[in-house]
Structure formats: C-alpha cells, structure tokens
Write a protein that holds these residues in place. Sequence first.
Motif, PDB file in Angstrom:
ATOM      1  N   HIS A   3      -3.380  -1.980  -1.502  1.00 22.57           N
ATOM      2  CA  HIS A   3      -2.819  -0.957  -2.109  1.00 22.57           C
ATOM      3  C   HIS A   3      -2.472  -0.208  -1.050  1.00 22.57           C
ATOM      4  CE1 HIS A   3      -5.885  -2.442  -4.872  1.00 22.57           C
ATOM      5  NE2 HIS A   3      -5.960  -2.412  -6.187  1.00 22.57           N
ATOM      6  N   TYR A   4      -1.589   0.443  -1.672  1.00 22.63           N
ATOM      7  CA  TYR A   4      -0.041   0.900  -1.670  1.00 22.63           C
ATOM      8  C   TYR A   4      -0.839   2.067  -1.185  1.00 22.63           C
ATOM      9  CZ  TYR A   4       2.973   4.829  -1.716  1.00 22.63           C
ATOM     10  OH  TYR A   4       4.113   5.925  -1.323  1.00 22.63           O
ATOM     11  N   SER A   5      -2.324   2.753  -1.456  1.00 25.40           N
ATOM     12  CA  SER A   5      -2.153   4.281  -0.842  1.00 25.40           C
ATOM     13  C   SER A   5      -2.770   4.217  -0.012  1.00 25.40           C
ATOM     14  CB  SER A   5      -3.272   5.393  -2.090  1.00 25.40           C
ATOM     15  OG  SER A   5      -3.864   4.231  -2.813  1.00 25.40           O
ATOM     16  N   ASP A 156      -2.914   4.637  -6.133  1.00 23.87           N
ATOM     17  CA  ASP A 156      -1.476   4.229  -5.780  1.00 23.87           C
ATOM     18  C   ASP A 156      -0.589   5.178  -6.528  1.00 23.87           C
ATOM     19  OD1 ASP A 156      -2.467   2.786  -4.134  1.00 23.87           O
ATOM     20  OD2 ASP A 156      -1.857   0.634  -5.532  1.00 23.87           O
TER      21      ASP A 156
END
Length: 192
Positions: A3-5, A156
């Motif tokens: 995931h982005y985060s 995210d």
Amino acid sequence: MSHYSIELMVKEHSEIERMLFVIRRICLKLMDGGEVPVSDLREIIGFVRNYADKHHHGKEEKFLFPLMVEKMGRIADNLVTHGMLVEHDLGRGDILCLENALREYEEKQSPELKLDILSYAMAYAHLLQLHVEKENSVVYPFAERQLSEEDLCAVDEKSRTFEEEQEKLGVQERFLSLLDRMEERYGRLQKA
C-alpha cells in the motif's frame, strides 16, 4: 498487496536512517577530539523534529496507529500504545536533552557537555534505528495482514492528501535537501 502509505513510510525510514548515519559520524568525530558542530546539530534537530517526527511520525500517529488500535484490539494497543508511541516519546526526550546540552555548551564549553551532546545524539540514533527496524519488520507487515483493504485504502488516501499538503509547503524538499547537505559534509550511508 503493498500500500502507498506503508511504502511511503518505509521510504521515509530509509531517509531517517541516512540522517542517523550522519549523527553517528558526527559523534565519531567528537570522540576523536573534533569540535562540536553546533549549527549542524541544530539543523539536524530541525530535521528530526519536523521531518522524522511531525511529518513521518505524524502519519503514523494520526492515520495508521489509531486505526490499528481501533480495529485490532489489545494486541495492537500493546504494540502501538505501549511500544511504538512510547519510543516516539523517548526519542523526543533524547532530542530535547540534546538541544539543552547544545545550548549549555554554547554558553560554557566543557568536556562534560561535549559528552552529554555525544550521549544524547547517540541515544537518539540508537533508539530510532531499532524503532525503524521494528516498524518495518513487525508493525507495518502486521497492519497489512490484519487491517481490511478498505481500512488500508483509507490510510493511503489520508497519507496522500497529507503528503500533497506538505509538498505545497515545501517540507519534503527542504528537509531532504538538508539531508543531502549533511551527507556531503559527513558521509553517506552505504546500504549492503
């Protein structure tokens, strides 16, 4: 699925580790009898407070960690509240003590204060290195395994919005260029 985060926070960890290496190099110079680079250490304190703490820890403390505690119960509460957040506070304490030692050193240079500067700088660097390793290898993978896709996407989205706001303010550019300058002065971390 990554995931982005989480990817972003791992990337920020690598940037923080680069500054920890700079701190270590400064401490080695102090051990070898070098002068205390007061202005550089003040800039490093700014990096720690504004990039490592407000920017990076801010995303953890506002977005990821509260969701983990809410959704995952006691095990996350123990890991986050009694683990990661305590370490965040311990790091803040080390930096405050370093700042106070620097201020005193400017008024009265002494071997004792030089030792305090070295000790608090290394205490922070050591604590944060272990902290980064725990988050990368335990906390983040645990969150990705246990939180729902919907929850991770919400983290995210909040992280992406936060990053965009910070980018408009020039936060990332200012502190990463400071990191580059410090690495030019003190050396660059070579990852194996």
